[in-house]
Design a protein around this motif. Sequence first.
Motif, PDB file in Angstrom:
ATOM      1  N   THR A   1     -43.782  47.180  84.886  1.00  0.00           N
ATOM      2  CA  THR A   1     -42.798  46.158  84.535  1.00  0.00           C
ATOM      3  C   THR A   1     -43.430  44.934  83.870  1.00  0.00           C
ATOM      4  OG1 THR A   1     -42.940  45.168  86.736  1.00  0.00           O
ATOM      5  CG2 THR A   1     -41.222  46.826  86.385  1.00  0.00           C
ATOM      6  N   GLN A   2     -44.712  44.729  84.058  1.00  0.00           N
ATOM      7  CA  GLN A   2     -45.377  43.559  83.493  1.00  0.00           C
ATOM      8  C   GLN A   2     -45.430  43.656  81.968  1.00  0.00           C
ATOM      9  OE1 GLN A   2     -49.383  42.967  84.865  1.00  0.00           O
ATOM     10  NE2 GLN A   2     -49.217  40.756  84.646  1.00  0.00           N
ATOM     11  N   GLY A   3     -44.996  42.613  81.301  1.00  0.00           N
ATOM     12  CA  GLY A   3     -45.050  42.566  79.842  1.00  0.00           C
ATOM     13  C   GLY A   3     -43.946  43.339  79.150  1.00  0.00           C
ATOM     14  N   GLN A   4     -42.922  43.716  79.875  1.00  0.00           N
ATOM     15  CA  GLN A   4     -41.830  44.487  79.259  1.00  0.00           C
ATOM     16  C   GLN A   4     -40.959  43.596  78.380  1.00  0.00           C
ATOM     17  OE1 GLN A   4     -39.858  46.032  82.705  1.00  0.00           O
ATOM     18  NE2 GLN A   4     -38.549  44.270  82.964  1.00  0.00           N
ATOM     19  N   THR A   5     -40.250  44.226  77.456  1.00  0.00           N
ATOM     20  CA  THR A   5     -39.321  43.530  76.568  1.00  0.00           C
ATOM     21  C   THR A   5     -37.925  44.053  76.847  1.00  0.00           C
ATOM     22  OG1 THR A   5     -41.028  43.405  74.862  1.00  0.00           O
ATOM     23  CG2 THR A   5     -38.753  43.055  74.152  1.00  0.00           C
ATOM     24  N   THR A   6     -36.963  43.149  76.995  1.00  0.00           N
ATOM     25  CA  THR A   6     -35.579  43.544  77.239  1.00  0.00           C
ATOM     26  C   THR A   6     -34.750  43.220  76.006  1.00  0.00           C
ATOM     27  OG1 THR A   6     -35.814  43.129  79.599  1.00  0.00           O
ATOM     28  CG2 THR A   6     -33.572  43.246  78.740  1.00  0.00           C
ATOM     29  N   TYR A   7     -34.006  44.203  75.537  1.00  0.00           N
ATOM     30  CA  TYR A   7     -33.103  44.034  74.400  1.00  0.00           C
ATOM     31  C   TYR A   7     -31.675  44.018  74.924  1.00  0.00           C
ATOM     32  CZ  TYR A   7     -37.220  45.252  71.717  1.00  0.00           C
ATOM     33  OH  TYR A   7     -38.487  45.267  71.188  1.00  0.00           O
TER      34      TYR A   7
END
Length: 105
Positions: free
Chosen positions: A43-49
């Motif tokens: 989950t670290q550094g994830q991008t949510t669109y």
Amino acid sequence: ADLVGIPIIRPKMRETTALGAAIAAGFASGVWETFDELKSVNTQGQTTYEAKIDRPAAKKMFGRWERAVNMSKGWLAEEEESQGHTENAEKIKASLGEGGSKVNE
């Protein structure tokens, strides 16, 4: 996200096939017992669109995308026919419905 109307989360580490294999091995060897234990994995550094268009616009875009996919299948059927692969061409046309999709539609 626009087409499905829900947030899309892209993990920083995108090699999810290897991650899935490691998780399966972890379950098999007793490292984890429940999926709840994995909530923080990758989950670290994830991008949510997030969706930025309304549902009617998304539905229209999806319809156009689906039409483009079907048109490309029509091209594939034509290619298969031109190479003498009649059976493959017929299968592709059958997947498109009655008679297949015409390239110029």
